[in-house]
Design a protein around this motif. Structure first.
Motif, PDB file in Angstrom:
ATOM      1  N   TRP A 178       0.896  -1.115   0.090  1.00  0.00           N
ATOM      2  CA  TRP A 178       0.202   0.367   0.062  1.00  0.00           C
ATOM      3  C   TRP A 178       1.369   1.392  -0.016  1.00  0.00           C
ATOM      4  O   TRP A 178       2.161   1.349   0.221  1.00  0.00           O
ATOM      5  CB  TRP A 178      -0.712  -0.214   0.804  1.00  0.00           C
ATOM      6  N   GLY A 179       0.460   2.507  -0.743  1.00  0.00           N
ATOM      7  CA  GLY A 179       0.628   3.293  -0.633  1.00  0.00           C
ATOM      8  C   GLY A 179       0.113   4.014   0.494  1.00  0.00           C
ATOM      9  O   GLY A 179      -0.440   3.922   1.246  1.00  0.00           O
ATOM     10  N   VAL A 201      -3.054   3.667   0.533  1.00  0.00           N
ATOM     11  CA  VAL A 201      -3.949   3.576  -0.860  1.00  0.00           C
ATOM     12  C   VAL A 201      -3.438   2.130  -1.006  1.00  0.00           C
ATOM     13  O   VAL A 201      -2.313   2.648  -1.022  1.00  0.00           O
ATOM     14  CB  VAL A 201      -4.030   4.663  -1.128  1.00  0.00           C
ATOM     15  N   ARG A 202      -4.285   1.499  -1.505  1.00  0.00           N
ATOM     16  CA  ARG A 202      -4.261   0.561  -2.341  1.00  0.00           C
ATOM     17  C   ARG A 202      -4.633   1.299  -3.969  1.00  0.00           C
ATOM     18  O   ARG A 202      -6.246   1.048  -3.949  1.00  0.00           O
ATOM     19  CB  ARG A 202      -4.755  -0.790  -2.035  1.00  0.00           C
ATOM     20  N   SER A 203      -3.835   0.822  -4.547  1.00  0.00           N
ATOM     21  CA  SER A 203      -4.230   1.623  -6.146  1.00  0.00           C
ATOM     22  C   SER A 203      -3.507   0.672  -7.377  1.00  0.00           C
ATOM     23  O   SER A 203      -3.547  -0.542  -7.271  1.00  0.00           O
ATOM     24  CB  SER A 203      -3.080   2.317  -6.344  1.00  0.00           C
ATOM     25  N   GLU A 204      -4.456   0.722  -8.199  1.00  0.00           N
ATOM     26  CA  GLU A 204      -4.401  -0.405  -9.844  1.00  0.00           C
ATOM     27  C   GLU A 204      -5.141  -0.007 -10.209  1.00  0.00           C
ATOM     28  O   GLU A 204      -6.319   0.400 -10.675  1.00  0.00           O
ATOM     29  CB  GLU A 204      -6.049  -1.903  -9.127  1.00  0.00           C
ATOM     30  N   ALA A 280      -0.367  11.901  -2.330  1.00  0.00           N
ATOM     31  CA  ALA A 280       0.888  11.441  -2.369  1.00  0.00           C
ATOM     32  C   ALA A 280       0.915   9.513  -2.167  1.00  0.00           C
ATOM     33  O   ALA A 280       2.588   9.218  -2.365  1.00  0.00           O
ATOM     34  CB  ALA A 280       1.829  11.772  -0.482  1.00  0.00           C
ATOM     35  N   ALA A 281       0.455   9.410  -1.518  1.00  0.00           N
ATOM     36  CA  ALA A 281      -0.269   7.824  -0.544  1.00  0.00           C
ATOM     37  C   ALA A 281      -0.591   7.045  -2.001  1.00  0.00           C
ATOM     38  O   ALA A 281       0.035   5.764  -2.400  1.00  0.00           O
ATOM     39  CB  ALA A 281      -1.121   7.396   0.230  1.00  0.00           C
ATOM     40  N   ALA A 282      -0.905   7.211  -3.007  1.00  0.00           N
ATOM     41  CA  ALA A 282      -1.353   6.693  -3.997  1.00  0.00           C
ATOM     42  C   ALA A 282      -0.314   6.809  -4.970  1.00  0.00           C
ATOM     43  O   ALA A 282      -0.297   6.024  -5.548  1.00  0.00           O
ATOM     44  CB  ALA A 282      -2.737   8.021  -4.803  1.00  0.00           C
ATOM     45  N   GLY A 283       0.247   7.888  -4.602  1.00  0.00           N
ATOM     46  CA  GLY A 283       1.821   8.068  -6.038  1.00  0.00           C
ATOM     47  C   GLY A 283       2.964   6.398  -5.803  1.00  0.00           C
ATOM     48  O   GLY A 283       3.750   6.237  -6.386  1.00  0.00           O
ATOM     49  N   GLY A 284       2.736   7.057  -4.172  1.00  0.00           N
ATOM     50  CA  GLY A 284       3.244   5.154  -3.812  1.00  0.00           C
ATOM     51  C   GLY A 284       3.184   4.104  -3.552  1.00  0.00           C
ATOM     52  O   GLY A 284       3.780   3.105  -3.424  1.00  0.00           O
TER      53      GLY A 284
END
Length: 286
Positions: A178-179, A201-204, A280-284
């Motif tokens: 997770w970011g 944030v967990r992105s897909e 920032a979290a989504a970017g990481g």
């Protein structure tokens, strides 16, 4: 000031500590790192007859892999958390928040569980622990019980820890991959947070699949921005998509008004910080 006179005991086991709490009742206070208790004693805001120091209980100073979670013992210091490869890899949000706590001296003495038990809403660890769906392990005369973070924080300086009980560890589910980001607004370095936001944030494929947002100093206890989390799910991880959602982070909160800012100012700042933290979290993420 000089604290009122008290007796000092340092049990070697959890059971010894619980026996001392049972024996002395309300006249006993628990000491782990002491970074909250000692100032209270010096100002004579509390004058216990007995201090029960649990910092030497070896079974409580550990950070262990529980498979799908990480367990942090009650005597583990902030610095232990920062030095832990397990925390850095699987609980990055907590690692980031702890790095914002005070200064090196305090981080080498203070403990994560001590801060959770103290339950200051301006503290840096409550919001990330809440956002990460932690479970608090509490030991008492009736044995051991587990309390979800959502039910642990009751009010300012008040938790689900009952009379004669001891917070022995916090168990936090892994959020590997997770970011995350902890955004803290202060006027002076090492200050308590005027407002803080903990985001994971967990992105897909550039889309936010899951989001966790915790708020620091936006009420009498750490808060979860659940409506914001739900609204972010399924959105592209772009400023245009998330800005309006994050701006609502302060809605329904009851932050304090003091010399650092009025309640409406803090609500506005919470929205700004949430946007920054989520992006920032989504970017990481991943």
């Amino acid at each position: 000031m000089i604290p009122a006179q008290f007796d000092y005991v340092a049990p070697a086991t959890v059971q010894e500590a619980l026996a001392l709490l049972a024996e002395h009742g309300d006249d006993a206070k628990v000491l782990a790192g002491g970074q909250s208790l000692l100032p209270v004693l010096r100002m004579r805001l509390n004058a216990p007859g007995v201090i029960v120091d649990i910092s030497g209980i070896s079974e409580l100073r550990s950070i262990t892999d529980e498979g799908d979670a990480i367990r942090i013992g009650a005597a583990s210091t902030y610095q232990d958390v920062l030095d832990s490869a397990l925390v850095k890899e699987h609980l990055t949000l907590l690692h980031q928040a702890v790095s914002e706590v005070a200064d090196p001296q305090i981080r080498h003495r203070g403990t994560v569980c001590g801060a959770l038990a103290h339950a200051d809403p301006a503290g840096d660890v409550g919001a990330p622990v809440l956002a990460l769906d932690a479970r608090m392990v509490i030991s008492g005369p009736g044995g051991e019980r587990t309390v979800p973070a959502a039910e642990f924080f009751v009010d300012i300086f008040e938790t689900a820890i009952g009379d004669g009980e001891l917070l022995t560890s916090v168990v936090i589910p892994k959020h590997t991959g997770w970011g995350s980001h902890y955004e803290k607004f202060v006027r002076v370095s090492h200050q308590w947070a005027i407002v803080g936001v903990a985001a994971a944030v967990r992105s897909e494929g550039g889309t936010i699949a899951e989001a966790r947002v915790g708020l620091t100093n936006m009420g009498s206890r750490p808060l979860r921005a659940s409506a914001v989390e739900q609204a972010l799910t399924g959105q592209p991880a772009t400023e245009a998509a998330v800005a309006a959602i994050c701006a609502r982070a302060g809605e329904g909160t009851d932050p304090p008004s003091d010399l650092n800012g009025q309640a409406d100012y803090r609500r506005h700042v919470a929205g700004v910080l949430t946007r920054r933290a989520v992006l920032a979290a989504a970017g990481g993420a991943g």
